[in-house]
Design a protein around this motif. Structure first.
Motif, mmCIF file in Angstrom:
data_model
loop_
_atom_site.group_PDB
_atom_site.id
_atom_site.type_symbol
_atom_site.label_atom_id
_atom_site.label_comp_id
_atom_site.label_asym_id
_atom_site.label_seq_id
_atom_site.Cartn_x
_atom_site.Cartn_y
_atom_site.Cartn_z
ATOM 1 N N ALA A 267 0.976 3.208 0.822
ATOM 2 C CA ALA A 267 0.757 2.449 -0.218
ATOM 3 C C ALA A 267 1.551 1.083 -0.009
ATOM 4 O O ALA A 267 1.464 -0.100 -0.430
ATOM 5 C CB ALA A 267 1.301 2.718 -1.555
ATOM 6 N N ALA A 268 2.652 1.221 0.912
ATOM 7 C CA ALA A 268 3.515 -0.068 1.410
ATOM 8 C C ALA A 268 2.719 -1.280 1.877
ATOM 9 O O ALA A 268 2.782 -2.355 1.336
ATOM 10 C CB ALA A 268 4.446 0.564 2.453
ATOM 11 N N PRO A 269 1.620 -1.214 2.591
ATOM 12 C CA PRO A 269 0.920 -2.220 3.035
ATOM 13 C C PRO A 269 0.191 -3.098 1.741
ATOM 14 O O PRO A 269 0.416 -4.453 1.824
ATOM 15 C CB PRO A 269 -0.019 -2.034 4.079
ATOM 16 C CG PRO A 269 0.546 -0.457 4.645
ATOM 17 C CD PRO A 269 1.140 -0.025 3.473
ATOM 18 N N TRP A 270 -0.277 -2.251 1.062
ATOM 19 C CA TRP A 270 -1.342 -2.741 -0.041
ATOM 20 C C TRP A 270 -0.177 -3.510 -1.256
ATOM 21 O O TRP A 270 -0.488 -4.792 -1.467
ATOM 22 C CB TRP A 270 -2.106 -1.894 -0.942
ATOM 23 C CG TRP A 270 -2.983 -2.492 -1.430
ATOM 24 C CD1 TRP A 270 -4.002 -2.906 -1.236
ATOM 25 C CD2 TRP A 270 -2.659 -2.781 -3.083
ATOM 26 N NE1 TRP A 270 -4.884 -3.526 -2.570
ATOM 27 C CE2 TRP A 270 -3.869 -3.628 -3.526
ATOM 28 C CE3 TRP A 270 -1.730 -2.490 -4.043
ATOM 29 C CZ2 TRP A 270 -4.051 -3.803 -4.986
ATOM 30 C CZ3 TRP A 270 -1.896 -3.085 -5.335
ATOM 31 C CH2 TRP A 270 -3.126 -3.699 -5.842
ATOM 32 N N LEU A 271 1.251 -2.774 -1.227
ATOM 33 C CA LEU A 271 2.097 -3.374 -2.229
ATOM 34 C C LEU A 271 2.631 -4.767 -1.662
ATOM 35 O O LEU A 271 2.772 -5.597 -2.483
ATOM 36 C CB LEU A 271 3.327 -2.095 -2.247
ATOM 37 C CG LEU A 271 3.048 -1.076 -2.978
ATOM 38 C CD1 LEU A 271 4.055 0.055 -2.968
ATOM 39 C CD2 LEU A 271 2.656 -1.264 -4.651
ATOM 40 N N ILE A 272 2.901 -4.836 -0.317
ATOM 41 C CA ILE A 272 3.385 -5.942 0.255
ATOM 42 C C ILE A 272 2.418 -7.147 0.281
ATOM 43 O O ILE A 272 2.671 -8.296 0.104
ATOM 44 C CB ILE A 272 3.877 -5.563 1.584
ATOM 45 C CG1 ILE A 272 5.156 -4.850 1.605
ATOM 46 C CG2 ILE A 272 4.311 -7.186 2.220
ATOM 47 C CD1 ILE A 272 6.347 -5.386 0.572
ATOM 48 N N GLY A 273 1.183 -6.916 0.577
ATOM 49 C CA GLY A 273 -0.173 -7.633 0.493
ATOM 50 C C GLY A 273 -0.113 -8.237 -1.202
ATOM 51 O O GLY A 273 -0.274 -9.493 -1.244
ATOM 52 N N THR A 274 -0.076 -7.351 -2.033
ATOM 53 C CA THR A 274 -0.105 -7.967 -3.448
ATOM 54 C C THR A 274 1.327 -8.696 -3.717
ATOM 55 O O THR A 274 1.080 -9.973 -4.393
ATOM 56 C CB THR A 274 0.029 -6.563 -4.543
ATOM 57 O OG1 THR A 274 -1.069 -5.806 -4.047
ATOM 58 C CG2 THR A 274 -0.048 -6.998 -5.999
ATOM 59 N N PHE B 67 3.631 -3.740 -9.663
ATOM 60 C CA PHE B 67 3.418 -2.617 -9.898
ATOM 61 C C PHE B 67 2.510 -2.509 -10.782
ATOM 62 O O PHE B 67 1.618 -1.519 -10.987
ATOM 63 C CB PHE B 67 4.812 -1.646 -9.974
ATOM 64 C CG PHE B 67 5.237 -1.166 -8.882
ATOM 65 C CD1 PHE B 67 4.729 -0.188 -8.058
ATOM 66 C CD2 PHE B 67 6.419 -1.893 -8.197
ATOM 67 C CE1 PHE B 67 5.496 0.317 -6.602
ATOM 68 C CE2 PHE B 67 6.950 -1.582 -7.014
ATOM 69 C CZ PHE B 67 6.255 -0.397 -6.238
ATOM 70 N N LEU B 68 2.513 -3.483 -11.968
ATOM 71 C CA LEU B 68 1.501 -3.318 -12.963
ATOM 72 C C LEU B 68 0.275 -3.646 -12.526
ATOM 73 O O LEU B 68 -0.869 -3.119 -12.658
ATOM 74 C CB LEU B 68 1.983 -4.599 -13.732
ATOM 75 C CG LEU B 68 1.062 -4.908 -15.154
ATOM 76 C CD1 LEU B 68 0.945 -3.638 -16.083
ATOM 77 C CD2 LEU B 68 1.557 -6.062 -15.732
ATOM 78 N N GLU B 69 0.205 -4.551 -11.542
ATOM 79 C CA GLU B 69 -1.157 -4.933 -10.734
ATOM 80 C C GLU B 69 -1.708 -3.642 -9.986
ATOM 81 O O GLU B 69 -2.926 -3.320 -10.020
ATOM 82 C CB GLU B 69 -0.802 -5.930 -9.698
ATOM 83 C CG GLU B 69 -2.292 -6.512 -9.401
ATOM 84 C CD GLU B 69 -3.233 -7.104 -9.919
ATOM 85 O OE1 GLU B 69 -4.541 -7.294 -9.690
ATOM 86 O OE2 GLU B 69 -3.203 -7.452 -11.344
ATOM 87 N N VAL B 70 -0.922 -3.000 -9.285
ATOM 88 C CA VAL B 70 -1.204 -1.820 -8.646
ATOM 89 C C VAL B 70 -1.877 -0.679 -9.630
ATOM 90 O O VAL B 70 -3.003 -0.033 -9.388
ATOM 91 C CB VAL B 70 -0.296 -1.043 -8.034
ATOM 92 C CG1 VAL B 70 -0.370 0.234 -7.362
ATOM 93 C CG2 VAL B 70 0.137 -2.153 -6.841
ATOM 94 N N TRP B 71 -1.080 -0.452 -10.827
ATOM 95 C CA TRP B 71 -1.695 0.357 -11.721
ATOM 96 C C TRP B 71 -2.854 -0.064 -12.362
ATOM 97 O O TRP B 71 -3.809 0.909 -12.403
ATOM 98 C CB TRP B 71 -0.460 0.765 -12.934
ATOM 99 C CG TRP B 71 -1.055 1.475 -13.919
ATOM 100 C CD1 TRP B 71 -1.572 1.240 -15.212
ATOM 101 C CD2 TRP B 71 -0.909 2.924 -13.990
ATOM 102 N NE1 TRP B 71 -1.960 2.421 -15.870
ATOM 103 C CE2 TRP B 71 -1.725 3.578 -14.945
ATOM 104 C CE3 TRP B 71 -0.832 3.797 -12.928
ATOM 105 C CZ2 TRP B 71 -1.882 4.835 -15.226
ATOM 106 C CZ3 TRP B 71 -1.221 5.092 -13.140
ATOM 107 C CH2 TRP B 71 -1.534 5.545 -14.058
ATOM 108 N N ARG B 72 -3.062 -1.254 -12.589
ATOM 109 C CA ARG B 72 -4.261 -1.788 -13.277
ATOM 110 C C ARG B 72 -5.551 -1.751 -12.405
ATOM 111 O O ARG B 72 -6.569 -1.433 -12.725
ATOM 112 C CB ARG B 72 -4.182 -3.340 -13.605
ATOM 113 C CG ARG B 72 -5.044 -3.844 -14.409
ATOM 114 C CD ARG B 72 -4.666 -5.337 -14.661
ATOM 115 N NE ARG B 72 -4.946 -6.302 -13.484
ATOM 116 C CZ ARG B 72 -6.131 -6.679 -13.123
ATOM 117 N NH1 ARG B 72 -7.164 -6.130 -13.431
ATOM 118 N NH2 ARG B 72 -6.028 -7.470 -11.864
#
Length: 192
Positions: free
Chosen positions: A75-82, A58-63
């Motif tokens: 947002a789920a696919p990008w979160l799981i990819g990250t 979540f830090l990376e997503v915010w950044r």
């Protein structure tokens, strides 16, 4: 796993996140934290690692929020990819650390005797047995199993998270199932 939100609502929240709206980001976090946390636990077999990785995702997503375009409005696919990328990095680091410890480096960890430690250790032991069997698969098959089984994503979401075609996800998952069913490690998992 059923997503808490509709893709449209995620997209609307994400549009607000891009402008720096922390309340919208808090809602994205609330909706998807359990999905990311469970995925990370199932990939690492460690509650502590899952907590650390979830925070980092979540830090990376915010950044990087301004550069991100949601696939299908969720947002789920990008979160799981990250999360997948961060787990791979953590596992490589753990392997290097394990090799160093094997060579005789002192173990500096202290055991924490918190309430419920027996349940956590048992869950980690069971998940480690599962991961032992999954590690026999190719890297591509491991990633598909992690997305479709551990994160309970549908084929399209897994394809978006992994950057491959839906057909590729289906064939890799089919091969992975065949390998796991033929694995001698499956009996060890069932014993656990």
């Amino acid at each position: 796993m059923e997503l808490v939100d509709s893709p449209v609502l995620d997209q609307a929240l994400w549009d607000r996140c891009v402008t720096g709206d922390r309340d919208a980001f808090s809602e994205i976090f609330r909706r998807h934290r359990d999905l990311v946390y469970n995925y990370c636990f199932r990939r690492t077999a460690s509650w502590d690692a899952a907590e650390d990785l979830t925070s980092t995702v979540f830090l990376e997503v915010w950044r990087t929020r301004k550069a991100l375009i949601l696939e299908g409005g969720s947002a789920a696919p990008w979160l799981i990819g990250t999360a997948s990328n961060l787990v791979r990095s953590r596992l490589r680091s753990a392997a290097r650390r394990s090799e160093t410890e094997r060579r005789g480096a002192p173990d500096e960890r202290l055991d924490d005797l918190a309430d419920g430690i027996a349940d956590r250790v048992d869950a980690e032991r069971r998940m480690a047995a599962v991961l032992e069997a999954v590690r026999d698969l190719s890297q591509a098959e491991q990633e598909v199993v992690a997305a479709c089984v551990f994160a309970e994503m549908d084929y399209a979401s897994a394809a978006a998270a992994l950057g491959v075609a839906v057909g590729t996800v289906r064939s890799r998952l089919s091969r992975a199932r065949a390998h796991l069913l033929g694995s001698s490690r499956i009996g060890k998992i069932e014993e656990v």
